[in-house]
Design a protein around this motif. Structure first.
Motif, PDB file in Angstrom:
ATOM      1  N   ILE A   1      36.382  33.789  -2.158  1.00 31.47           N
ATOM      2  CA  ILE A   1      36.395  32.345  -2.418  1.00 31.47           C
ATOM      3  C   ILE A   1      36.998  32.111  -3.805  1.00 31.47           C
ATOM      4  N   SER A   2      37.403  30.883  -4.086  1.00 33.09           N
ATOM      5  CA  SER A   2      38.010  30.595  -5.389  1.00 33.09           C
ATOM      6  C   SER A   2      36.943  30.592  -6.491  1.00 33.09           C
ATOM      7  N   ASN A   3      37.392  30.837  -7.716  1.00 35.89           N
ATOM      8  CA  ASN A   3      36.439  30.797  -8.818  1.00 35.89           C
ATOM      9  C   ASN A   3      35.920  29.380  -9.045  1.00 35.89           C
ATOM     10  N   HIS A   4      36.664  28.373  -8.588  1.00 31.35           N
ATOM     11  CA  HIS A   4      36.178  26.988  -8.671  1.00 31.35           C
ATOM     12  C   HIS A   4      35.015  26.772  -7.696  1.00 31.35           C
ATOM     13  N   THR A   5      35.098  27.377  -6.536  1.00 27.65           N
ATOM     14  CA  THR A   5      34.002  27.288  -5.568  1.00 27.65           C
ATOM     15  C   THR A   5      32.776  28.014  -6.102  1.00 27.65           C
ATOM     16  N   VAL A   6      32.990  29.150  -6.748  1.00 30.18           N
ATOM     17  CA  VAL A   6      31.887  29.882  -7.376  1.00 30.18           C
ATOM     18  C   VAL A   6      31.220  28.978  -8.409  1.00 30.18           C
ATOM     19  N   ARG A   7      32.031  28.333  -9.235  1.00 35.61           N
ATOM     20  CA  ARG A   7      31.513  27.415 -10.255  1.00 35.61           C
ATOM     21  C   ARG A   7      30.670  26.315  -9.618  1.00 35.61           C
ATOM     22  N   ASP A   8      31.149  25.778  -8.501  1.00 33.03           N
ATOM     23  CA  ASP A   8      30.413  24.717  -7.819  1.00 33.03           C
ATOM     24  C   ASP A   8      29.074  25.224  -7.273  1.00 33.03           C
ATOM     25  N   HIS A   9      29.068  26.446  -6.730  1.00 36.33           N
ATOM     26  CA  HIS A   9      27.811  27.027  -6.238  1.00 36.33           C
ATOM     27  C   HIS A   9      26.828  27.240  -7.390  1.00 36.33           C
ATOM     28  N   ILE A  10      27.326  27.744  -8.503  1.00 38.52           N
ATOM     29  CA  ILE A  10      26.461  27.977  -9.665  1.00 38.52           C
ATOM     30  C   ILE A  10      25.912  26.654 -10.182  1.00 38.52           C
ATOM     31  N   SER A  11      26.758  25.645 -10.257  1.00 41.56           N
ATOM     32  CA  SER A  11      26.327  24.323 -10.706  1.00 41.56           C
ATOM     33  C   SER A  11      25.224  23.771  -9.801  1.00 41.56           C
ATOM     34  N   SER A  12      25.407  23.928  -8.500  1.00 40.82           N
ATOM     35  CA  SER A  12      24.402  23.466  -7.535  1.00 40.82           C
ATOM     36  C   SER A  12      23.075  24.193  -7.733  1.00 40.82           C
ATOM     37  N   MET A  13      23.153  25.513  -7.947  1.00 45.37           N
ATOM     38  CA  MET A  13      21.928  26.295  -8.132  1.00 45.37           C
ATOM     39  C   MET A  13      21.234  25.963  -9.448  1.00 45.37           C
ATOM     40  N   LEU A  14      22.016  25.666 -10.488  1.00 37.29           N
ATOM     41  CA  LEU A  14      21.416  25.271 -11.767  1.00 37.29           C
ATOM     42  C   LEU A  14      20.580  24.004 -11.586  1.00 37.29           C
ATOM     43  N   LYS A  15      21.118  23.058 -10.821  1.00 36.64           N
ATOM     44  CA  LYS A  15      20.389  21.816 -10.564  1.00 36.64           C
ATOM     45  C   LYS A  15      19.144  22.073  -9.719  1.00 36.64           C
ATOM     46  N   LYS A  16      19.306  22.864  -8.662  1.00 35.21           N
ATOM     47  CA  LYS A  16      18.191  23.140  -7.755  1.00 35.21           C
ATOM     48  C   LYS A  16      17.047  23.876  -8.458  1.00 35.21           C
ATOM     49  N   THR A  17      17.395  24.779  -9.358  1.00 37.10           N
ATOM     50  CA  THR A  17      16.374  25.606 -10.022  1.00 37.10           C
ATOM     51  C   THR A  17      15.942  25.037 -11.368  1.00 37.10           C
ATOM     52  N   LYS A  18      16.592  23.950 -11.775  1.00 37.30           N
ATOM     53  CA  LYS A  18      16.304  23.313 -13.065  1.00 37.30           C
ATOM     54  C   LYS A  18      16.473  24.294 -14.222  1.00 37.30           C
ATOM     55  N   THR A  19      17.495  25.132 -14.097  1.00 37.57           N
ATOM     56  CA  THR A  19      17.865  26.034 -15.182  1.00 37.57           C
ATOM     57  C   THR A  19      19.102  25.467 -15.860  1.00 37.57           C
ATOM     58  N   THR A  20      19.421  25.966 -17.058  1.00 39.61           N
ATOM     59  CA  THR A  20      20.513  25.367 -17.820  1.00 39.61           C
ATOM     60  C   THR A  20      21.710  26.282 -18.049  1.00 39.61           C
ATOM     61  N   ASN A  21      21.573  27.562 -17.715  1.00 40.54           N
ATOM     62  CA  ASN A  21      22.709  28.466 -17.906  1.00 40.54           C
ATOM     63  C   ASN A  21      22.597  29.676 -16.984  1.00 40.54           C
ATOM     64  N   ARG A  22      23.642  30.497 -16.991  1.00 47.45           N
ATOM     65  CA  ARG A  22      23.726  31.654 -16.094  1.00 47.45           C
ATOM     66  C   ARG A  22      22.596  32.653 -16.330  1.00 47.45           C
ATOM     67  N   VAL A  23      22.238  32.844 -17.585  1.00 48.47           N
ATOM     68  CA  VAL A  23      21.168  33.805 -17.902  1.00 48.47           C
ATOM     69  C   VAL A  23      19.848  33.327 -17.311  1.00 48.47           C
ATOM     70  N   GLU A  24      19.513  32.060 -17.521  1.00 49.71           N
ATOM     71  CA  GLU A  24      18.277  31.514 -16.951  1.00 49.71           C
ATOM     72  C   GLU A  24      18.296  31.607 -15.430  1.00 49.71           C
ATOM     73  N   LEU A  25      19.451  31.382 -14.838  1.00 48.40           N
ATOM     74  CA  LEU A  25      19.580  31.459 -13.383  1.00 48.40           C
ATOM     75  C   LEU A  25      19.332  32.891 -12.902  1.00 48.40           C
ATOM     76  N   ALA A  26      19.854  33.871 -13.619  1.00 48.10           N
ATOM     77  CA  ALA A  26      19.631  35.271 -13.253  1.00 48.10           C
ATOM     78  C   ALA A  26      18.160  35.644 -13.416  1.00 48.10           C
ATOM     79  N   VAL A  27      17.518  35.154 -14.466  1.00 43.84           N
ATOM     80  CA  VAL A  27      16.087  35.401 -14.671  1.00 43.84           C
ATOM     81  C   VAL A  27      15.274  34.747 -13.556  1.00 43.84           C
ATOM     82  N   PHE A  28      15.643  33.520 -13.187  1.00 45.27           N
ATOM     83  CA  PHE A  28      14.972  32.819 -12.091  1.00 45.27           C
ATOM     84  C   PHE A  28      15.069  33.634 -10.811  1.00 45.27           C
TER      85      PHE A  28
END
Length: 70
Positions: free
Chosen positions: A29-56
């Motif tokens: 998939i494109s890196n833009h799609t990856v960005r969109d998935h990460i953005s969606s997960m940040l909102k869903k998990t109420k995390t603010t960055n990639r590190v917090e998302l990985a910890v979650f």
């Protein structure tokens, strides 16, 4: 909160330290799609960055494993 299968794939690779470009290449998939998935997960998990998302992700995995043992 429901994480899609694709978002789950992305978060697994993100937790391994891959960049958006590397994740996109791995998943075909494109890196833009990856960005969109990460953005969606940040909102869903109420995390603010990639590190917090990985910890979650790590906490969720631990919780899931513990519940399977009970």
């Amino acid at each position: 909160m429901e994480i899609t299968n694709r978002e789950s794939d992305v978060i697994e690779l993100l937790a391994q330290g891959l960049t958006n470009k590397q994740i996109g290449k791995e998943l075909g998939i494109s890196n833009h799609t990856v960005r969109d998935h990460i953005s969606s997960m940040l909102k869903k998990t109420k995390t603010t960055n990639r590190v917090e998302l990985a910890v979650f992700r790590g906490k969720m995995r631990k919780t899931l494993l513990c519940s399977q043992l009970d």
